[in-house]
Enzyme design. Sequence first.
Site, PDB file in Angstrom:
ATOM      1  N   ASP A  31       0.853  -1.197   0.000  1.00 21.24           N
ATOM      2  CA  ASP A  31       0.000   0.000   0.000  1.00 21.24           C
ATOM      3  C   ASP A  31       0.889   1.247   0.000  1.00 21.24           C
ATOM      4  O   ASP A  31       1.764   1.383   0.852  1.00 21.24           O
ATOM      5  CB  ASP A  31      -0.915  -0.011   1.233  1.00 21.24           C
ATOM      6  N   SER A  72      -7.250   3.881  -1.272  1.00 19.88           N
ATOM      7  CA  SER A  72      -7.023   2.432  -1.290  1.00 19.88           C
ATOM      8  C   SER A  72      -8.299   1.652  -1.573  1.00 19.88           C
ATOM      9  O   SER A  72      -8.240   0.531  -2.080  1.00 19.88           O
ATOM     10  CB  SER A  72      -6.444   1.970   0.046  1.00 19.88           C
ATOM     11  N   THR A 125      -8.022  -2.209   1.671  1.00 20.58           N
ATOM     12  CA  THR A 125      -7.442  -3.122   0.670  1.00 20.58           C
ATOM     13  C   THR A 125      -7.944  -4.561   0.841  1.00 20.58           C
ATOM     14  O   THR A 125      -8.528  -5.113  -0.100  1.00 20.58           O
ATOM     15  CB  THR A 125      -5.899  -3.048   0.672  1.00 20.58           C
ATOM     16  N   HIS A 247       2.015   8.815   4.667  1.00 21.62           N
ATOM     17  CA  HIS A 247       1.102   9.838   5.219  1.00 21.62           C
ATOM     18  C   HIS A 247       1.784  10.619   6.349  1.00 21.62           C
ATOM     19  O   HIS A 247       1.576  11.825   6.487  1.00 21.62           O
ATOM     20  CB  HIS A 247      -0.169   9.184   5.768  1.00 21.62           C
ATOM     21  N   ASP A 285      -1.304  -0.017  -4.723  1.00 18.20           N
ATOM     22  CA  ASP A 285      -2.590   0.569  -5.084  1.00 18.20           C
ATOM     23  C   ASP A 285      -2.435   2.025  -5.543  1.00 18.20           C
ATOM     24  O   ASP A 285      -3.239   2.545  -6.294  1.00 18.20           O
ATOM     25  CB  ASP A 285      -3.588   0.450  -3.925  1.00 18.20           C
ATOM     26  N   HIS A 286      -1.343   2.663  -5.068  1.00 15.63           N
ATOM     27  CA  HIS A 286      -1.031   4.057  -5.411  1.00 15.63           C
ATOM     28  C   HIS A 286       0.268   4.395  -4.718  1.00 15.63           C
ATOM     29  O   HIS A 286       0.744   3.626  -3.875  1.00 15.63           O
ATOM     30  CB  HIS A 286      -2.144   5.006  -4.943  1.00 15.63           C
TER      31      HIS A 286
HETATM   32 ZN   LIG Z   1      -3.242   6.020   2.243  1.00 14.07          ZN
END
Ligand SMILES: [Zn+2]
Length: 348
Positions: A31, A72, A125, A247, A285-286
């Site tokens: 993730d 996500s 997820t 983050h 996912d990104h």
């Molecule tokens: Zn995130």
Amino acid sequence: MRQLSLLVIILSCQLGFTQEKTPNIILMIGDGMGLTQISSGMYANNNSTALEGFEFIGLSKTYASNQLITDSAASGTAMATGVKTYNGAIGIDPQKRPQKSILQYCQEKGYSTALLATSSIVHATPASFYAHVKSRNQYEDIALQLSEDRVDLFIGGGRKHFNKRKDKRDLIQEMTSYEFVNSLKQLKSSDAQKIGYLTYSDEPPKKLEGRKPALEDMAVASIEKMESLGKPFFMMIEGSQIDWGGHANEMQYVLTEFKEFNTTIARVLEYAKADGNTLVIVTADHETGGLALTGGNLKKSLARGSFNTEGHTATMVPVFSYGPTAKAFSGIYENTAIFNKMLETLTK
Ligand SMILES: [Zn+2]
């Protein structure tokens, strides 16, 4: 003579079965694991990553149906069901219609299934593979859907969403077809068909703060369990907190989470190479944090980074693949194509 022809029939059936056996699929999602997270983790790890052992590399476009920058939930749903949806949606399309996931297609094909995460098991997820809800924040609804016999083996945090609920139900008591274990040792010695291991009441802590068990040990124990069931299997393994490090804009957090994920990839790849009939896909996912690799030292295994945002970014993410049908994952494509390529693996 009759016995001989019966033997021939049995033998040819067995041969036919061997040829047609569909591969195991292990999908590994880091993730928030963009190319810079991978590069940083590699340079901080003596210039080496398990990803160098993969055969094919592709790039995936991660955007959501309603925004360039995905979360996500939308990206997990895209990979799990092949449908672009809005940010926050789990397993449903933009019109809020439930979409069948690759895990469900695998079950229909007679596969055993497993989900492993270093977040809670009801987080966006993993939830994308078994739940269908309008918002990723509906943790108790997501837990309820997981309780409906949807996955053979799951390991992750979030116990409180099962047994400390607003509706006062105790799903752990209700899930009578499951054995709940409290350690990997118990998991290994269990001969139950369905196993749940809820590692923490809430979200598991950082690896830096001593999160246990190690993801690589979870993966090895789960693969052994899946093998013991004697059927092909689908497994999704998430390195959930690479994203949380992004983050928080904390390089050390990102690096330690990536390191654990990297070790897990090494173990999974080792298994796939020995097995010969296991497709392994590693992707993200990104990207999270807009991380730039701005300094470091190869000899000292140091990587220094600078973050651009406390959110996600829209950069494409890499897809690494190994095993049968791995070649199909090279090139540039939408994240939804990852679902389609896995589905094609089932029907080949
Ligand atoms: Zn995130």
